[in-house]
Design a protein around this motif. Structure first.
Motif, mmCIF file in Angstrom:
data_model
loop_
_atom_site.group_PDB
_atom_site.id
_atom_site.type_symbol
_atom_site.label_atom_id
_atom_site.label_comp_id
_atom_site.label_asym_id
_atom_site.label_seq_id
_atom_site.Cartn_x
_atom_site.Cartn_y
_atom_site.Cartn_z
ATOM 1 N N HIS A 137 37.018 49.903 28.900
ATOM 2 C CA HIS A 137 38.324 49.494 28.398
ATOM 3 C C HIS A 137 38.840 48.289 29.178
ATOM 4 O O HIS A 137 38.338 47.977 30.258
ATOM 5 C CB HIS A 137 39.327 50.652 28.501
ATOM 6 C CG HIS A 137 39.535 51.122 29.916
ATOM 7 N ND1 HIS A 137 38.609 51.891 30.595
ATOM 8 C CD2 HIS A 137 40.548 50.918 30.783
ATOM 9 C CE1 HIS A 137 39.044 52.142 31.813
ATOM 10 N NE2 HIS A 137 40.222 51.558 31.964
ATOM 11 N N HIS A 140 45.418 49.245 29.319
ATOM 12 C CA HIS A 140 45.799 50.576 29.787
ATOM 13 C C HIS A 140 47.020 51.132 29.054
ATOM 14 O O HIS A 140 47.467 52.219 29.353
ATOM 15 C CB HIS A 140 46.093 50.539 31.293
ATOM 16 C CG HIS A 140 44.876 50.249 32.109
ATOM 17 N ND1 HIS A 140 44.710 49.074 32.799
ATOM 18 C CD2 HIS A 140 43.762 50.967 32.330
ATOM 19 C CE1 HIS A 140 43.531 49.093 33.418
ATOM 20 N NE2 HIS A 140 42.942 50.220 33.147
ATOM 21 N N GLU A 146 45.741 49.313 38.834
ATOM 22 C CA GLU A 146 44.935 50.541 38.789
ATOM 23 C C GLU A 146 43.905 50.531 39.918
ATOM 24 O O GLU A 146 43.136 49.587 40.058
ATOM 25 C CB GLU A 146 44.205 50.640 37.447
ATOM 26 C CG GLU A 146 43.350 51.896 37.351
ATOM 27 C CD GLU A 146 42.454 51.882 36.113
ATOM 28 O OE1 GLU A 146 42.567 52.818 35.317
ATOM 29 O OE2 GLU A 146 41.652 50.937 35.951
ATOM 30 N N HIS A 193 36.061 47.254 31.920
ATOM 31 C CA HIS A 193 35.652 48.054 33.080
ATOM 32 C C HIS A 193 35.631 49.544 32.736
ATOM 33 O O HIS A 193 36.176 49.963 31.705
ATOM 34 C CB HIS A 193 36.587 47.799 34.271
ATOM 35 C CG HIS A 193 37.986 48.288 34.057
ATOM 36 N ND1 HIS A 193 38.930 47.576 33.350
ATOM 37 C CD2 HIS A 193 38.610 49.437 34.450
ATOM 38 C CE1 HIS A 193 40.056 48.258 33.322
ATOM 39 N NE2 HIS A 193 39.893 49.399 33.975
HETATM 40 FE FE LIG Z 1 41.152 51.159 33.834
#
Ligand SMILES: [Fe+2]
Length: 214
Positions: A137, A140, A146, A193
């Motif tokens: 993805h 988010h 993150e 990622h």
């Molecule tokens: Fe992520």
């Protein structure tokens, strides 16, 4: 300020620490500096722990000018023990139950309840079975920093050129006590990622809402 967090009980004893000039540590614990880049680092004796960096600490007095997550009983048990993993799966919801997102339907991940600390930092523990990738993805849904903090077992954050696993172009290995640091660019945008466990693993996902601050 020291806030005990019960979201990962009965497995992990976590604390959120903010603006503590003298935070003593005796037993082996894991600390992650949650402060932004513009804020002062955590001081551990004679060394400095920078923003979004982690360390395993024993017998030290810490100076925490910003914000930090501490896992007090770090290393006290292992998820290699199938009984511990089974108990976690019975206590925590599967990713599918948690998110109801189609991309997570068969992902063998189990998430603790979510804690929100300091007004804008969300976090939860996650148990992943061995060799289990999450979905690739880039978005988010919310605007946050993150970070993955590895607690038990091993894993890696993988970076891709596209949403296809065949375009893997970078890996950030994670062993117990390490965090992946920043993977977003100067505009705050993420590459494609995912987290991918190596062994059965437990990690903490930290989502620090950007709220206009670095
Ligand atoms: Fe992520």
């Amino acid at each position: 300020m020291i806030q005990k967090l019960d979201f990962a009980e009965p497995f992990f004893q976590a604390e959120y620490v903010e603006a503590e000039p003298a935070y003593p540590v005796r037993e082996r614990c894991l600390i992650l500096n949650l402060a932004g880049r513009s804020e002062s680092p955590v001081r551990i004796g004679t060394f400095l722990l920078e923003s979004f960096c982690s360390a395993v600490v024993t017998g030290a007095n810490l100076e925490i000018p910003g914000q930090a997550l501490v896992i007090r009983n770090f290393g006290s048990f292992s998820v290699e023990d199938g009984r511990t993993a089974k108990r976690m799966k019975q206590t925590w919801k599967s990713l599918w139950e948690y998110s109801r997102q189609e991309r997570n339907r068969n992902v063998p991940y189990y998430k603790s309840p979510r804690a929100v600390v300091g007004g804008r930092i969300g976090m939860n523990f996650c148990l992943a079975e061995a060799d289990a990738p999450s979905a690739i993805h880039r978005e988010h849904g919310e605007d946050f920093d993150e970070i993955h903090l590895q607690v038990c077992g091993t894993g890696r954050v993988q970076i891709f050129q596209d949403s296809d696993p065949g375009t893997l172009c970078g890996e950030l290995p994670l062993c117990p006590g390490t965090a992946n640091g920043r993977i977003w660019d100067e505009r705050g945008e993420y590459p494609w990622h995912r987290y991918h466990s190596c062994s059965r693993s437990v990690f903490v996902v930290i989502e620090k809402n950007r709220g206009g601050k670095a």
